[in-house]
Write a protein that holds these residues in place. Structure first.
Motif, PDB file in Angstrom:
ATOM      1  N   ALA A 284       0.721  -1.157   0.041  1.00  0.00           N
ATOM      2  CA  ALA A 284      -0.070   0.039   0.046  1.00  0.00           C
ATOM      3  C   ALA A 284       0.665   1.288  -0.105  1.00  0.00           C
ATOM      4  CB  ALA A 284      -0.825   0.029   1.173  1.00  0.00           C
ATOM      5  N   THR A 285       2.204   1.218  -0.386  1.00  0.00           N
ATOM      6  CA  THR A 285       3.036   2.376  -0.270  1.00  0.00           C
ATOM      7  C   THR A 285       2.512   3.445  -1.156  1.00  0.00           C
ATOM      8  OG1 THR A 285       4.741   0.786  -0.012  1.00  0.00           O
ATOM      9  CG2 THR A 285       5.366   2.910  -0.334  1.00  0.00           C
ATOM     10  N   GLU A 286       2.341   3.354  -2.388  1.00  0.00           N
ATOM     11  CA  GLU A 286       1.820   4.313  -3.306  1.00  0.00           C
ATOM     12  C   GLU A 286       0.648   5.058  -2.655  1.00  0.00           C
ATOM     13  OE1 GLU A 286       1.771   6.953  -6.466  1.00  0.00           O
ATOM     14  OE2 GLU A 286       3.264   5.941  -5.315  1.00  0.00           O
ATOM     15  N   GLN A 287      -0.586   4.121  -2.222  1.00  0.00           N
ATOM     16  CA  GLN A 287      -1.570   4.813  -1.693  1.00  0.00           C
ATOM     17  C   GLN A 287      -1.319   5.578  -0.180  1.00  0.00           C
ATOM     18  OE1 GLN A 287      -4.865   2.228  -0.928  1.00  0.00           O
ATOM     19  NE2 GLN A 287      -6.511   3.600  -0.341  1.00  0.00           N
TER      20      GLN A 287
ATOM     21  N   ARG B 177       1.561   6.906   0.067  1.00  0.00           N
ATOM     22  CA  ARG B 177       2.345   8.239  -0.603  1.00  0.00           C
ATOM     23  C   ARG B 177       1.388   9.242  -0.692  1.00  0.00           C
ATOM     24  NH1 ARG B 177       4.112  10.920  -4.910  1.00  0.00           N
ATOM     25  NH2 ARG B 177       2.700   9.497  -6.185  1.00  0.00           N
ATOM     26  N   LEU B 178       0.280   9.117  -1.534  1.00  0.00           N
ATOM     27  CA  LEU B 178      -0.719   9.759  -2.193  1.00  0.00           C
ATOM     28  C   LEU B 178      -1.793  10.454  -1.149  1.00  0.00           C
ATOM     29  CD1 LEU B 178      -1.628   8.068  -5.501  1.00  0.00           C
ATOM     30  CD2 LEU B 178      -0.452  10.215  -5.204  1.00  0.00           C
ATOM     31  N   SER B 179      -1.857   9.801  -0.078  1.00  0.00           N
ATOM     32  CA  SER B 179      -2.971  10.080   0.981  1.00  0.00           C
ATOM     33  C   SER B 179      -2.157  11.222   1.735  1.00  0.00           C
ATOM     34  CB  SER B 179      -2.874   8.823   2.131  1.00  0.00           C
ATOM     35  OG  SER B 179      -3.599   7.922   1.549  1.00  0.00           O
ATOM     36  N   LEU B 180      -0.818  11.487   1.573  1.00  0.00           N
ATOM     37  CA  LEU B 180      -0.114  12.903   2.322  1.00  0.00           C
ATOM     38  C   LEU B 180      -0.201  14.076   1.466  1.00  0.00           C
ATOM     39  CD1 LEU B 180       3.115  10.602   3.321  1.00  0.00           C
ATOM     40  CD2 LEU B 180       1.296  11.617   4.670  1.00  0.00           C
ATOM     41  N   ALA B 181      -0.768  14.070   0.088  1.00  0.00           N
ATOM     42  CA  ALA B 181      -1.050  15.110  -0.347  1.00  0.00           C
ATOM     43  C   ALA B 181      -2.005  16.125   0.294  1.00  0.00           C
ATOM     44  CB  ALA B 181      -1.689  15.004  -1.939  1.00  0.00           C
TER      45      ALA B 181
ATOM     46  N   VAL C 187       8.791   9.851  -3.705  1.00  0.00           N
ATOM     47  CA  VAL C 187       8.935   8.263  -3.429  1.00  0.00           C
ATOM     48  C   VAL C 187       8.845   8.477  -1.927  1.00  0.00           C
ATOM     49  CG1 VAL C 187      10.756   6.432  -3.223  1.00  0.00           C
ATOM     50  CG2 VAL C 187      10.707   8.138  -4.992  1.00  0.00           C
ATOM     51  N   TYR C 188       8.254   7.066  -1.310  1.00  0.00           N
ATOM     52  CA  TYR C 188       7.849   7.047  -0.004  1.00  0.00           C
ATOM     53  C   TYR C 188       9.197   6.319   0.626  1.00  0.00           C
ATOM     54  CZ  TYR C 188       5.154   6.202   4.189  1.00  0.00           C
ATOM     55  OH  TYR C 188       4.385   6.396   5.267  1.00  0.00           O
ATOM     56  N   ALA C 189       9.963   7.312   1.311  1.00  0.00           N
ATOM     57  CA  ALA C 189      11.420   6.774   1.793  1.00  0.00           C
ATOM     58  C   ALA C 189      11.672   7.806   3.036  1.00  0.00           C
ATOM     59  CB  ALA C 189      12.199   7.107   0.570  1.00  0.00           C
ATOM     60  N   VAL C 190      12.683   7.397   3.753  1.00  0.00           N
ATOM     61  CA  VAL C 190      13.245   8.176   4.747  1.00  0.00           C
ATOM     62  C   VAL C 190      14.377   9.179   4.298  1.00  0.00           C
ATOM     63  CG1 VAL C 190      14.276   8.325   7.177  1.00  0.00           C
ATOM     64  CG2 VAL C 190      12.425   6.886   6.313  1.00  0.00           C
ATOM     65  N   PRO C 191      14.155  10.446   3.948  1.00  0.00           N
ATOM     66  CA  PRO C 191      15.373  11.286   3.593  1.00  0.00           C
ATOM     67  C   PRO C 191      16.511  11.424   4.557  1.00  0.00           C
ATOM     68  CG  PRO C 191      13.418  12.729   4.087  1.00  0.00           C
ATOM     69  CD  PRO C 191      12.920  11.239   4.190  1.00  0.00           C
ATOM     70  N   SER C 192      17.562  11.779   3.880  1.00  0.00           N
ATOM     71  CA  SER C 192      18.777  12.050   4.657  1.00  0.00           C
ATOM     72  C   SER C 192      18.524  13.299   5.694  1.00  0.00           C
ATOM     73  CB  SER C 192      20.146  12.254   4.108  1.00  0.00           C
ATOM     74  OG  SER C 192      20.349  10.905   3.232  1.00  0.00           O
TER      75      SER C 192
ATOM     76  N   VAL D 149       8.434   0.731   3.047  1.00  0.00           N
ATOM     77  CA  VAL D 149       7.445   0.315   2.286  1.00  0.00           C
ATOM     78  C   VAL D 149       5.959   0.570   3.470  1.00  0.00           C
ATOM     79  CG1 VAL D 149       8.371  -1.028   0.668  1.00  0.00           C
ATOM     80  CG2 VAL D 149       7.605  -2.219   2.756  1.00  0.00           C
ATOM     81  N   VAL D 150       4.897   0.552   2.719  1.00  0.00           N
ATOM     82  CA  VAL D 150       3.882   0.594   3.732  1.00  0.00           C
ATOM     83  C   VAL D 150       3.067  -0.675   3.452  1.00  0.00           C
ATOM     84  CG1 VAL D 150       1.598   1.648   4.678  1.00  0.00           C
ATOM     85  CG2 VAL D 150       3.744   3.011   4.235  1.00  0.00           C
ATOM     86  N   LEU D 151       2.787  -1.552   4.271  1.00  0.00           N
ATOM     87  CA  LEU D 151       1.811  -2.773   3.827  1.00  0.00           C
ATOM     88  C   LEU D 151       0.525  -2.807   4.609  1.00  0.00           C
ATOM     89  CD1 LEU D 151       4.874  -5.315   4.296  1.00  0.00           C
ATOM     90  CD2 LEU D 151       4.196  -4.200   2.399  1.00  0.00           C
ATOM     91  N   GLN D 152      -0.317  -3.172   3.852  1.00  0.00           N
ATOM     92  CA  GLN D 152      -1.706  -3.541   4.429  1.00  0.00           C
ATOM     93  C   GLN D 152      -1.933  -4.832   4.768  1.00  0.00           C
ATOM     94  OE1 GLN D 152      -4.662  -1.697   1.697  1.00  0.00           O
ATOM     95  NE2 GLN D 152      -6.155  -1.564   3.292  1.00  0.00           N
ATOM     96  N   LEU D 153      -3.003  -4.937   5.972  1.00  0.00           N
ATOM     97  CA  LEU D 153      -3.257  -6.318   6.279  1.00  0.00           C
ATOM     98  C   LEU D 153      -4.747  -6.373   6.286  1.00  0.00           C
ATOM     99  CD1 LEU D 153      -0.382  -5.253   7.713  1.00  0.00           C
ATOM    100  CD2 LEU D 153      -1.052  -6.734   9.797  1.00  0.00           C
TER     101      LEU D 153
END
Length: 499
Positions: free
Chosen positions: A114-117, A119-123, A154-159, A190-194
């Motif tokens: 669910a990573t892309e979803q 990411r887009l949820s943060l808009a 990109v869903y990531a942890v930046p420096s 990544v974000v994973l959905q259960l």
């Protein structure tokens, strides 16, 4: 003609609890010509064929349906699209006098990417939920003003450039020690959905490159982090009527902006310097990198509920974790073409603030206390300032940690408490961990082997450091100190860990 042989696996074992169909060159889906044990066998053209494959699990809620596509060209060469997608092995082709046999295996998991979803949820603006029909309101999140531009590409942890990190040792000559450095986390987030789970419905997974995912990789070490409980900020955050809602259910959980930002991103990343400017963002992925340890971070997204155990839901159950942590490992292994399935390695749990209640739900569960995951797999526990300066709220999780530390594989367990509380009031429980407060705070008191420790970090020590460093946060109240502990001290716990 050629044969296509399809098999499925669940939890690393061959399964018959799935049904395969194929469609050749855009035709109607058909079932197998023959089924032999766990193999579904189809007769297909040996050239010039486009084959769409569906693998439908019997348990659709948990495992869903997997799809794949094969192309067989005019020479008989076979290519899968996409070549590797984490759910299927690449096709293996063998030739005999009777023609080609093409074999593929579908790997079912109770997890969805669910990573892309997320990411887009943060808009800041957009439809209620990604992929939903546009709706005028709610959905506009411009009333929230975080310190970063979202969503990231990109869903990531930046420096973090020239950021404050805790030094080693954290306390020297009665003073807290910090240093400035650039921290770059080389990792996949990544974000994973259960599916089918009430809570947590999402987990963020931060997997450092230093934890191997290659074929033959050893079991990965895991750290499950229980963030602060949600209900204390509700109503307001998480169920604000202006927050992005699911247009079908009307819910904000799990993809509402507040849940995504305050429950995940604000814990994974730093937003400005964590000591000098913003201790509310915890930078867990950056603290992990600063520690130099390689461990997989799992951050479950809690939900507003009437009690802490319902907020964390299934993650309070050792049986559930025994199933789902290896599933997370296998899911991430498959992203690198590694299809092995097995137990995880060393496990740690950490909690911040009212997240200590979620940890207590796990450690205090009588059924868990006889489970191997509690007794032996769980080897590290870190408490970051449980409930700020309320000693009464620190006692329950510390009681459970002391009981856990004495059971099972006790000789290799690690327990750490970081607190602004008066250590004298915790002395009886600390004695069970073999820790004795040495004198005036701040101090770090540990057992001779450094497996158990108490780090006492009172307000005056942080205030003095803030004056010295010239930051904008004065650390003149327990709430500010409460926040900075979790923003910095995970680095210390991991440096001293057995990971």
């Amino acid at each position: 003609m050629a044969q296509l042989v399809l098999t499925g696996q669940i939890q690393g074992q061959s399964t018959t609890l799935c049904n395969f169909t194929i469609a050749v060159n855009g035709g109607s889906p058909v079932g197998p010509d023959n089924v032999v044990l766990d193999q579904s066998i189809f007769t297909i053209p040996d050239t010039d064929a486009a084959i769409d494959i569906q693998a439908a699990a019997v348990d659709q809620v948990k495992y869903g349906t997997l799809t794949a596509h094969l192309n067989i060209d005019s020479t008989g060469a076979v290519q899968a699209f996409p070549p590797v997608n984490g759910n299927w092995t690449d096709p293996t082709v063998t030739s005999s006098a009777g023609g080609q046999t093409i074999a593929m295996t579908a790997y079912f998991a109770p997890l969805r990417d669910a990573t892309e979803q997320a990411r887009l949820s943060l808009a800041q603006t957009g439809s209620d939920y990604p992929g939903s029909p546009p709706a005028p309101s709610p959905g506009d999140m411009s009333f929230r003003t975080p310190g970063v531009s979202l969503p990231p590409l990109v869903y990531a942890v930046p420096s973090a450039i020239d950021t404050t990190v805790i030094a080693a040792p954290a306390i020297d000559s009665g003073n807290i020690q910090v240093q400035t450095q650039t921290v770059s986390p080389f990792a996949e987030t990544v974000v994973l959905q259960l599916p089918g789970i009430s809570a947590p419905q999402l987990v963020a997974v931060h997997w450092p490159d230093g934890v191997s995912r290659a074929p033959g990789a050893p079991p990965a070490p895991f750290l499950v982090y229980f963030h602060s409980g949600m209900a204390q900020n509700s109503p307001g955050d998480y169920d604000d009527p202006r927050d992005r809602h699911d247009p079908t259910t009307g819910n904000t959980y799990p993809f509402g902006w507040d849940y995504q930002f305050f429950g995940l991103v604000n814990y994974l990343q730093y937003i400005d310097d964590p000591f000098l400017a913003n201790p509310f963002a915890k930078g867990l992925g950056l603290q992990l990198a600063a520690s130099g340890r390689n461990v997989v971070l799992v951050l479950p997204l809690m939900r507003v509920a009437g009690n802490p155990c319902n907020e964390i839901g299934s993650f309070a159950d050792a049986v559930f974790l025994q199933e789902y942590l290896p599933e997370i490992q296998a899911f991430m292994f498959r992203r690198k073409g590694n299809f092995q399935f097995g137990p995880i390695g060393r496990l740690g749990m950490a909690s911040f603030s009212s997240g200590h209640a979620a940890l207590t739900c796990f450690l205090g569960n009588a059924a868990n206390q006889a489970h191997p995951l509690y007794l032996d797999t769980l080897q590290e526990a870190y408490l970051f300032d449980p409930h700020a300066d309320l000693v009464s709220e620190t006692l329950p999780p510390l009681t459970q940690v002391a009981a856990w530390a004495a059971r099972g594989s006790s000789g290799t367990k690690v327990a750490r408490l970081y607190t602004q509380n008066d250590p004298a009031q915790l002395a009886p429980l600390l004695a069970q961990l073999g820790v004795t407060a040495p004198g005036p705070a701040p101090f770090d008191a540990a057992t001779p082997d450094d497996r158990n420790s108490l780090t006492s970090l009172p307000i005056l020590a942080w205030k003095g450091l803030a004056i010295q460093q010239g930051g904008s946060v004065p650390y003149t109240n327990s709430g500010q100190v409460h926040q900075v502990m979790s923003a910095l001290m995970l680095t210390d716990a991991l440096r001293r860990s057995q990971f």
